[in-house]
Each structure stands twice: as C-alpha cells, then as structure tokens.
Design a protein around this motif. Structure first.
Motif, mmCIF file in Angstrom:
data_model
loop_
_atom_site.group_PDB
_atom_site.id
_atom_site.type_symbol
_atom_site.label_atom_id
_atom_site.label_comp_id
_atom_site.label_asym_id
_atom_site.label_seq_id
_atom_site.Cartn_x
_atom_site.Cartn_y
_atom_site.Cartn_z
ATOM 1 N N SER A 77 0.829 -1.204 0.000
ATOM 2 C CA SER A 77 0.000 0.000 0.000
ATOM 3 C C SER A 77 0.869 1.261 0.000
ATOM 4 N N GLY A 78 2.026 1.222 0.638
ATOM 5 C CA GLY A 78 2.954 2.347 0.599
ATOM 6 C C GLY A 78 3.522 2.555 -0.794
ATOM 7 N N ALA A 79 3.812 1.439 -1.478
ATOM 8 C CA ALA A 79 4.298 1.541 -2.853
ATOM 9 C C ALA A 79 3.236 2.160 -3.751
ATOM 10 N N ALA A 80 1.987 1.759 -3.569
ATOM 11 C CA ALA A 80 0.900 2.328 -4.370
ATOM 12 C C ALA A 80 0.719 3.818 -4.085
ATOM 13 N N ALA A 81 0.801 4.207 -2.824
ATOM 14 C CA ALA A 81 0.658 5.620 -2.468
ATOM 15 C C ALA A 81 1.802 6.449 -3.049
ATOM 16 N N ALA A 82 3.023 5.930 -2.984
ATOM 17 C CA ALA A 82 4.178 6.653 -3.507
ATOM 18 C C ALA A 82 4.109 6.784 -5.024
ATOM 19 N N VAL A 83 3.688 5.727 -5.707
ATOM 20 C CA VAL A 83 3.578 5.785 -7.168
ATOM 21 C C VAL A 83 2.467 6.745 -7.584
ATOM 22 N N ALA A 84 1.348 6.710 -6.879
ATOM 23 C CA ALA A 84 0.252 7.636 -7.207
ATOM 24 C C ALA A 84 0.702 9.077 -7.036
ATOM 25 N N GLY A 85 1.414 9.367 -5.959
ATOM 26 C CA GLY A 85 1.903 10.721 -5.745
ATOM 27 C C GLY A 85 2.945 11.137 -6.754
ATOM 28 N N THR A 86 3.752 10.186 -7.202
ATOM 29 C CA THR A 86 4.796 10.495 -8.180
ATOM 30 C C THR A 86 4.220 10.694 -9.579
ATOM 31 N N LEU A 87 3.207 9.925 -9.942
ATOM 32 C CA LEU A 87 2.664 10.001 -11.304
ATOM 33 C C LEU A 87 1.598 11.068 -11.495
ATOM 34 N N LEU A 88 0.961 11.508 -10.435
ATOM 35 C CA LEU A 88 -0.132 12.461 -10.572
ATOM 36 C C LEU A 88 0.272 13.796 -11.213
ATOM 37 N N PRO A 89 1.338 14.460 -10.778
ATOM 38 C CA PRO A 89 1.688 15.741 -11.423
ATOM 39 C C PRO A 89 1.977 15.642 -12.929
ATOM 40 N N PRO A 90 2.784 14.669 -13.398
ATOM 41 C CA PRO A 90 2.979 14.591 -14.850
ATOM 42 C C PRO A 90 1.691 14.279 -15.621
ATOM 43 N N LEU A 91 0.818 13.452 -15.029
ATOM 44 C CA LEU A 91 -0.442 13.145 -15.715
ATOM 45 C C LEU A 91 -1.336 14.369 -15.810
ATOM 46 N N VAL A 92 -1.361 15.176 -14.764
ATOM 47 C CA VAL A 92 -2.185 16.401 -14.790
ATOM 48 C C VAL A 92 -1.626 17.375 -15.814
#
Length: 94
Positions: A77-92
C-alpha cells in the motif's frame, strides 16, 4: 518527524514530483535529501540501494525509486501511495 503513514507518503511523493524539473535523476536526489536527511525514513545505504535498483529495473527511474521507497516504508500500500503521488503531477500536466 512526520510518521510514514499512507497520506504522508503520498503527499511527500506528490510534492517532490511536482517540484522536480529535470527528470528522474533530479527527483532521486531530492528523495535522498528529504527521506534520509530531513525525515530519517531511510538510511544512506538504503537510499543507495534504492537508487541502484531503480536504475537497473525497466521503466522510469523516479517511479521505480518511488515503488521501492514506498514498499520499504509501508509495504504494497505504501508503494501504491508513492507511485500515485509520483505520477499524478505529470499526468495532470499532460
């Protein structure tokens, strides 16, 4: 020192990814500064291992480093949270 719960991992990853211009290597160096020096979540040896593994695995090194760091801190779950936080700005931005 903030606890390494899931929202904290997500928001630190989000903040790093949103402010790191210059590619994955810049993000990894910022991760080292924040996670080892300021927060104490990782040791220098662990961060070196994360850096080496993230560069050898296929894919973006910053995302790989986020996966490894999040997993070390809080499991899958920590890996998922870190990946979501890392990928969100470039996707936006895209």
């Amino acid at each position: 020192m903030p606890k390494n719960n899931l929202p904290t991992i997500f928001f630190y990853s989000l903040r790093l990814s949103a402010s790191a211009f210059g590619g994955g290597y810049v993000l990894i160096s910022l991760m080292r500064r924040i996670y080892t020096e300021r927060l104490g979540w990782l040791t220098e040896e662990e961060m070196l291992d994360v850096t080496a593994l993230s560069q050898t695995a296929p894919g973006a090194s910053a995302v790989n480093a986020a996966v490894l760091t999040g997993y070390k801190l809080h499991g899958i779950s920590g890996a998922a949270a870190a990946v979501a936080g890392t990928l969100l700005p470039p996707l936006v931005i895209m």
